[in-house]
Design an enzyme around this catalytic site. Sequence first.
Site, short mmCIF file in Angstrom:
data_model
loop_
_atom_site.label_atom_id
_atom_site.label_comp_id
_atom_site.label_asym_id
_atom_site.label_seq_id
_atom_site.Cartn_x
_atom_site.Cartn_y
_atom_site.Cartn_z
N LYS A 53 -35.08 21.58 16.48
CA LYS A 53 -35.45 21.89 14.96
C LYS A 53 -36.69 22.89 14.81
O LYS A 53 -36.66 23.45 13.77
CB LYS A 53 -35.60 20.40 14.29
N SER A 78 -33.81 12.82 8.69
CA SER A 78 -33.99 11.45 9.29
C SER A 78 -34.98 11.52 10.49
O SER A 78 -35.39 10.46 11.00
CB SER A 78 -32.69 11.08 10.05
#
Length: 321
Positions: A53, A78
């Site tokens: 990410k 999350s």
Amino acid sequence: MAKFDIKKIEEAYNLIKSKIVKTPLVTNDYINKITGGNIFFKLENFQLTGSFKFRGAFNKIKKLSKDEKRKGIIAYSSGNHAQAVAYAAQLNKISSKIVMPINAPKIKISNTKKYGADIVLYDPEKEKRETIGRELSKKENKTLIKPYDDYDIISGQGTAGLEIVSQLNKININPDLYVCCCGGGGLIAGTSSYLKYNYPNISIYSAEPEWFDDTKKSLEKGRIINNLPGHKTICDALLAPCPGFLTFPINKLTLTSGLVVTEEEVKKTIITIAENLKIIVEPGGVVAAAAVIFKKINVRNKNVVVMISGGNIDFEIFSKL
């Protein structure tokens, strides 16, 4: 823009390569033996903040205007996108506010705080993170950094595919298959675009946990299908309600089909990877490996690239396994 321009991935790589980790591509004799294939694992658990990410988040944040940077950013996640955005913001001296579920893994919440972000917790049973994120962005006049439905994010994630091509070329390997975990579809959209461009005959498969196989179902129907509500999974990184509106058209062009794994297969694969590759991986990060190890697809005598997308797992969960 269904067909993704791979030049955007190359531009992203030039922008972020000085900060990201060029993660290893490794093979393992035991896993090759039990699967019958030549398996190459791309270890994005070694990326900064513990997952792929960071690539997309850093690319997106680097491209913000001075005014946008001054006002700060909002994100919802999350956990892995949260950490990546928070750290990328910290490196760029930008304030960040992250919307996270109350049941997110402790390690992901604590790391996001460690990177200097303000945390807004919400109840996923009653609230939608997308709605909270949009409202905060509008109210506070901050840029919303989406986890996958953004071409700059997709381009950043695609740099992992660029590295894979470079690493395979060095060892003279032509891949037959690529298996990648899939939540909202940003990682597989970016990496599959780059791999398909370089290896037109490669077959590419998404891997998802049971009950969260929206990409597989969407590919079969030819349109975006939502996950049914009321289900849970240990794979907290793969909880997108449906494929992204930007990612799905890309994946429709590049993907062969989707694969699904069970919770038990994910748990067993975490142990198999720990014992044989000597690395700790998170549940969502290991679904592609689970699909290959549990033979959801025939890999015998094939060169297979498998994405290990992250390693942010709570110690309590890992120790229980």
